[in-house]
Design a protein around this motif. Structure first.
Motif, PDB file in Angstrom:
ATOM      1  N   LEU A  60       0.841  -1.206   0.000  1.00  0.00           N
ATOM      2  CA  LEU A  60       0.000   0.000   0.000  1.00  0.00           C
ATOM      3  C   LEU A  60       0.871   1.247   0.000  1.00  0.00           C
ATOM      4  O   LEU A  60       0.652   2.193  -0.776  1.00  0.00           O
ATOM      5  CB  LEU A  60      -0.907  -0.001   1.231  1.00  0.00           C
ATOM      6  CG  LEU A  60      -1.749   1.262   1.422  1.00  0.00           C
ATOM      7  CD1 LEU A  60      -2.920   1.257   0.475  1.00  0.00           C
ATOM      8  CD2 LEU A  60      -2.228   1.400   2.853  1.00  0.00           C
ATOM      9  N   VAL A  64       0.675   2.967  -3.532  1.00  0.00           N
ATOM     10  CA  VAL A  64      -0.430   3.929  -3.472  1.00  0.00           C
ATOM     11  C   VAL A  64      -0.004   5.232  -2.812  1.00  0.00           C
ATOM     12  O   VAL A  64      -0.132   6.305  -3.381  1.00  0.00           O
ATOM     13  CB  VAL A  64      -1.659   3.343  -2.739  1.00  0.00           C
ATOM     14  CG1 VAL A  64      -2.793   4.347  -2.709  1.00  0.00           C
ATOM     15  CG2 VAL A  64      -2.096   2.041  -3.398  1.00  0.00           C
ATOM     16  N   LEU A  65       0.519   5.136  -1.596  1.00  0.00           N
ATOM     17  CA  LEU A  65       0.772   6.354  -0.835  1.00  0.00           C
ATOM     18  C   LEU A  65       1.944   7.150  -1.390  1.00  0.00           C
ATOM     19  O   LEU A  65       1.851   8.365  -1.557  1.00  0.00           O
ATOM     20  CB  LEU A  65       0.998   6.016   0.649  1.00  0.00           C
ATOM     21  CG  LEU A  65      -0.185   5.350   1.351  1.00  0.00           C
ATOM     22  CD1 LEU A  65       0.108   5.134   2.821  1.00  0.00           C
ATOM     23  CD2 LEU A  65      -1.447   6.194   1.203  1.00  0.00           C
ATOM     24  N   PHE A  68       1.428   9.116  -4.821  1.00  0.00           N
ATOM     25  CA  PHE A  68       0.540  10.275  -4.711  1.00  0.00           C
ATOM     26  C   PHE A  68       1.023  11.278  -3.675  1.00  0.00           C
ATOM     27  O   PHE A  68       0.342  12.262  -3.415  1.00  0.00           O
ATOM     28  CB  PHE A  68      -0.879   9.824  -4.370  1.00  0.00           C
ATOM     29  CG  PHE A  68      -1.542   9.071  -5.494  1.00  0.00           C
ATOM     30  CD1 PHE A  68      -2.004   9.752  -6.612  1.00  0.00           C
ATOM     31  CD2 PHE A  68      -1.691   7.693  -5.426  1.00  0.00           C
ATOM     32  CE1 PHE A  68      -2.617   9.060  -7.652  1.00  0.00           C
ATOM     33  CE2 PHE A  68      -2.296   7.003  -6.470  1.00  0.00           C
ATOM     34  CZ  PHE A  68      -2.750   7.680  -7.590  1.00  0.00           C
ATOM     35  N   LEU A  70       1.221  10.810  -0.377  1.00  0.00           N
ATOM     36  CA  LEU A  70       0.274  10.821   0.736  1.00  0.00           C
ATOM     37  C   LEU A  70       0.836  10.122   1.975  1.00  0.00           C
ATOM     38  O   LEU A  70       0.100   9.486   2.720  1.00  0.00           O
ATOM     39  CB  LEU A  70      -1.024  10.113   0.332  1.00  0.00           C
ATOM     40  CG  LEU A  70      -1.841  10.753  -0.794  1.00  0.00           C
ATOM     41  CD1 LEU A  70      -2.920   9.820  -1.257  1.00  0.00           C
ATOM     42  CD2 LEU A  70      -2.436  12.059  -0.324  1.00  0.00           C
ATOM     43  N   TYR A  72       1.580  11.089   4.761  1.00  0.00           N
ATOM     44  CA  TYR A  72       1.001  11.501   6.053  1.00  0.00           C
ATOM     45  C   TYR A  72      -0.290  10.742   6.368  1.00  0.00           C
ATOM     46  O   TYR A  72      -0.826  10.846   7.465  1.00  0.00           O
ATOM     47  CB  TYR A  72       0.761  13.021   6.071  1.00  0.00           C
ATOM     48  CG  TYR A  72      -0.153  13.507   4.972  1.00  0.00           C
ATOM     49  CD1 TYR A  72      -1.521  13.601   5.186  1.00  0.00           C
ATOM     50  CD2 TYR A  72       0.356  13.883   3.724  1.00  0.00           C
ATOM     51  CE1 TYR A  72      -2.357  14.040   4.177  1.00  0.00           C
ATOM     52  CE2 TYR A  72      -0.468  14.317   2.725  1.00  0.00           C
ATOM     53  CZ  TYR A  72      -1.826  14.397   2.951  1.00  0.00           C
ATOM     54  OH  TYR A  72      -2.658  14.823   1.962  1.00  0.00           O
ATOM     55  N   LEU A  73      -0.794   9.983   5.403  1.00  0.00           N
ATOM     56  CA  LEU A  73      -2.004   9.197   5.655  1.00  0.00           C
ATOM     57  C   LEU A  73      -1.691   7.745   6.027  1.00  0.00           C
ATOM     58  O   LEU A  73      -2.579   6.901   6.074  1.00  0.00           O
ATOM     59  CB  LEU A  73      -2.914   9.208   4.426  1.00  0.00           C
ATOM     60  CG  LEU A  73      -3.650  10.521   4.182  1.00  0.00           C
ATOM     61  CD1 LEU A  73      -4.440  10.441   2.897  1.00  0.00           C
ATOM     62  CD2 LEU A  73      -4.570  10.846   5.339  1.00  0.00           C
ATOM     63  N   ILE A  76      -3.815   6.029   9.106  1.00  0.00           N
ATOM     64  CA  ILE A  76      -5.221   5.716   8.824  1.00  0.00           C
ATOM     65  C   ILE A  76      -5.327   4.672   7.714  1.00  0.00           C
ATOM     66  O   ILE A  76      -6.135   3.737   7.783  1.00  0.00           O
ATOM     67  CB  ILE A  76      -6.010   7.008   8.501  1.00  0.00           C
ATOM     68  CG1 ILE A  76      -7.497   6.682   8.423  1.00  0.00           C
ATOM     69  CG2 ILE A  76      -5.560   7.660   7.226  1.00  0.00           C
ATOM     70  CD1 ILE A  76      -8.356   7.909   8.432  1.00  0.00           C
ATOM     71  N   GLY A  77      -4.460   4.804   6.710  1.00  0.00           N
ATOM     72  CA  GLY A  77      -4.490   3.842   5.609  1.00  0.00           C
ATOM     73  C   GLY A  77      -4.149   2.437   6.083  1.00  0.00           C
ATOM     74  O   GLY A  77      -4.808   1.461   5.704  1.00  0.00           O
ATOM     75  N   LEU A  80      -6.957   0.879   8.085  1.00  0.00           N
ATOM     76  CA  LEU A  80      -7.996   0.447   7.152  1.00  0.00           C
ATOM     77  C   LEU A  80      -7.656  -0.911   6.547  1.00  0.00           C
ATOM     78  O   LEU A  80      -8.464  -1.845   6.541  1.00  0.00           O
ATOM     79  CB  LEU A  80      -8.115   1.506   6.051  1.00  0.00           C
ATOM     80  CG  LEU A  80      -9.407   1.599   5.271  1.00  0.00           C
ATOM     81  CD1 LEU A  80     -10.541   1.951   6.204  1.00  0.00           C
ATOM     82  CD2 LEU A  80      -9.275   2.640   4.170  1.00  0.00           C
ATOM     83  N   VAL A  81      -6.426  -1.014   6.036  1.00  0.00           N
ATOM     84  CA  VAL A  81      -6.014  -2.254   5.375  1.00  0.00           C
ATOM     85  C   VAL A  81      -5.959  -3.416   6.354  1.00  0.00           C
ATOM     86  O   VAL A  81      -6.457  -4.511   6.079  1.00  0.00           O
ATOM     87  CB  VAL A  81      -4.639  -2.060   4.700  1.00  0.00           C
ATOM     88  CG1 VAL A  81      -4.086  -3.392   4.234  1.00  0.00           C
ATOM     89  CG2 VAL A  81      -4.759  -1.116   3.530  1.00  0.00           C
ATOM     90  N   ALA A  84      -9.509  -4.573   7.434  1.00  0.00           N
ATOM     91  CA  ALA A  84     -10.181  -5.319   6.362  1.00  0.00           C
ATOM     92  C   ALA A  84      -9.518  -6.674   6.166  1.00  0.00           C
ATOM     93  O   ALA A  84     -10.188  -7.692   5.972  1.00  0.00           O
ATOM     94  CB  ALA A  84     -10.129  -4.515   5.065  1.00  0.00           C
ATOM     95  N   GLN A  87     -10.546  -9.241   8.782  1.00  0.00           N
ATOM     96  CA  GLN A  87     -11.908  -9.715   8.506  1.00  0.00           C
ATOM     97  C   GLN A  87     -11.907 -10.736   7.382  1.00  0.00           C
ATOM     98  O   GLN A  87     -12.537 -11.783   7.460  1.00  0.00           O
ATOM     99  CB  GLN A  87     -12.787  -8.537   8.081  1.00  0.00           C
ATOM    100  CG  GLN A  87     -12.954  -7.490   9.145  1.00  0.00           C
ATOM    101  CD  GLN A  87     -14.075  -7.864  10.075  1.00  0.00           C
ATOM    102  OE1 GLN A  87     -15.164  -8.180   9.621  1.00  0.00           O
ATOM    103  NE2 GLN A  87     -13.812  -7.856  11.350  1.00  0.00           N
ATOM    104  N   LEU A  88     -11.166 -10.400   6.353  1.00  0.00           N
ATOM    105  CA  LEU A  88     -11.110 -11.248   5.171  1.00  0.00           C
ATOM    106  C   LEU A  88     -10.486 -12.605   5.511  1.00  0.00           C
ATOM    107  O   LEU A  88     -11.009 -13.657   5.141  1.00  0.00           O
ATOM    108  CB  LEU A  88     -10.266 -10.538   4.101  1.00  0.00           C
ATOM    109  CG  LEU A  88     -10.576 -10.872   2.651  1.00  0.00           C
ATOM    110  CD1 LEU A  88     -11.969 -10.392   2.311  1.00  0.00           C
ATOM    111  CD2 LEU A  88      -9.555 -10.207   1.737  1.00  0.00           C
TER     112      LEU A  88
END
Lengths: 193, 267
Positions: A60, A64-65, A68, A70, A72-73, A76-77, A80-81, A84, A87-88
């Protein structure tokens, strides 16, 4: 490369033990350490999730980060991962490997947002590990967690039979024990590899 | 612009993961019969394991699957079996309700001791010391291993002998395994008489060992019109299938060791 990975593993398990030196994942350390059996179960589940989470969060971050801008996210990112992912994995295990699900089942949801899992993901990025090193660091850090948990559970099982003054019974003596084990682990910081 | 990228990236990530989870829950869902939680609810919930399954939920799964009968819970008895049968939509089967009985009445005054035991209050321990402190090799040791394992508070030790309170006993059978002398047996609830001695010692020897030991005199055998009680291996045994609860054996027994459950609690 192999030597590097070995040093990484030893330092993750002993020198920079997640629970006893970095003080991450204290909640399950105190919560699931009454019996060696459950400690092993929890340790296995954490190892599984931390290994997976290390890889997923590294991907990720890199794909992704970073592109872009990002960074600093990250926190939270990653949460989130990881959430999820757990759960998966839980659903996948329940369907495909029911025996493993029954063994790990109750512990899996417990570690969804465990700080040790998030911690390993963030440390991987901070220390600029590559994908393989992230995976190894995630798994060995979890093994260190398991080691601390099982050691602590073993001591606590013996404490059950010990003659402890009333005001120290239960949590107080457990916390004192945890402190003593942590001090013992400080000895590893002198290790030169 | 930065804000937009951030919102889009996180929102997109969330959406993607949410979709993945939604798909996963559809394709990876494990079909669980809707009756399983209902049956679990109807079972007593003691998770005692008397049915042979790992707990009430495991038994519920087996009942719904059809591998266990609706009356498989020995603790719940008829009322539970009826409710389970109702949920499952099948006619209720009668449940043979049992109750645990301690096959010894050798109290401190009645049964002689061969040594004085002082130590851990545990039947297993004293049973390991030449078979226990009682002269009778078969008698209750009275240190309450059965009392400690009973989850329903149905067992008590009085005068050095354990006794079951039939009103509290749920026939879960956990105490059976806890007794090192195997003195606790399951008997049908419908039968009120039982022989409270387990000694296989000869009648002539028994006279010196215990005041309430079976001397294998066979008087009960003769007293029974239905052939429901017989002496074998020096002990009277009731055939509960033939017993009609007439009480003739209990009346004639010279040692008064055939007890009636309904007369006086806890014997």
């Amino acid at each position: 490369m192999l030597k590097e990975l070995f040093i990484l593993s030893v330092s993750a398990i002993f020198i920079e033990n997640f629970v006893l030196v970095k003080f991450l994942g204290i909640c399950p350390f105190l919560g699931v350490s009454k019996k060696t059996e459950t400690a092993v179960g929890m340790g296995m589940a954490v190892t599984f999730v931390m290994g997976l989470a290390s890889v997923m969060t590294w991907l990720l971050n890199t794909y992704v980060l970073l592109p872009f801008g990002l960074e600093y996210l990250q926190t939270i990112g990653f949460i989130l991962v990881i959430a999820a992912l757990v759960q998966l994995v839980e659903m996948f295990l329940q369907k495909m490997l029911p025996s493993l699900y029954n063994a790990l089942g109750i512990y899996l949801p417990l570690i969804t947002t465990n700080c040790a899992v998030l911690g390993v993901a963030l440390l991987n990025i901070q220390k600029e590990y590559n994908l393989l090193m992230s995976l190894v660091y995630g798994v060995t850090a979890a093994l260190g967690f398991m080691l601390a948990l099982v050691l602590f559970a073993g001591v606590r099982e013996h404490l059950e039979d010990a003659d402890i003054p009333e005001f120290l019974q239960g949590m107080p003596i457990a916390l004192i024990t945890a402190g003593l084990i942590a001090m013992a682990f400080l000895g590893f910081s002198g290790l030169k590899i | 612009m930065t804000i937009l990228t951030a919102v889009l990236a996180m929102g997109g990530l969330g959406l993607l993961l949410g979709l993945a989870l939604a798909l996963a829950s559809k394709y990876l869902s494990v079909g669980q019969d809707a009756n399983i939680p209902l049956v679990t609810e109807a079972l007593p919930g003691a998770n005692c394991g008397a049915c042979g399954y790992a707990g009430c939920a495991a038994l519920a799964g087996a009942i719904v699957e059809g591998s266990a009968v609706t009356g498989a819970c020995p603790v719940g008895g008829t009322s539970t079996a009826e409710r389970v049968a109702e949920i499952m939509g099948v006619p209720a089967q009668p449940v043979a309700e049992n109750v645990a009985v301690v096959m010894c009445r050798g109290t401190l005054d009645a049964s002689k001791k061969k040594y004085i035991y002082e130590g851990l209050s545990d039947c297993e321990v004293v049973a390991g010391l030449s078979g226990g402190d009682k002269v009778c090799r078969f008698g209750c040791l009275g240190l309450g291993n059965c009392v400690r394992v009973c989850r329903f508070g149905a067992l008590t030790v009085t005068d050095g002998v354990a006794a079951v309170d039939p009103d509290k006993c749920t026939a879960c059978g956990i105490c059976l395994a806890a007794c090192p002398k195997s003195l606790i047996r399951m008997v049908p609830k419908a039968n009120v008489y039982s022989v409270r001695c387990a000694s296989h010692d000869k009648g002539a020897d028994m006279k010196d060992i215990c005041l309430v030991g079976c001397i294998a005199c066979r008087i009960c055998e003769k007293a029974c019109e239905y052939g429901a009680i017989a002496v074998s291996s020096n002990i009277a045994v009731i055939d509960y299938a033939k017993c009609t609860n007439c009480g003739a054996c209990a009346e004639k027994c010279p040692k008064k060791i055939i007890y009636c459950k309904t007369q006086g609690k806890g014997v």
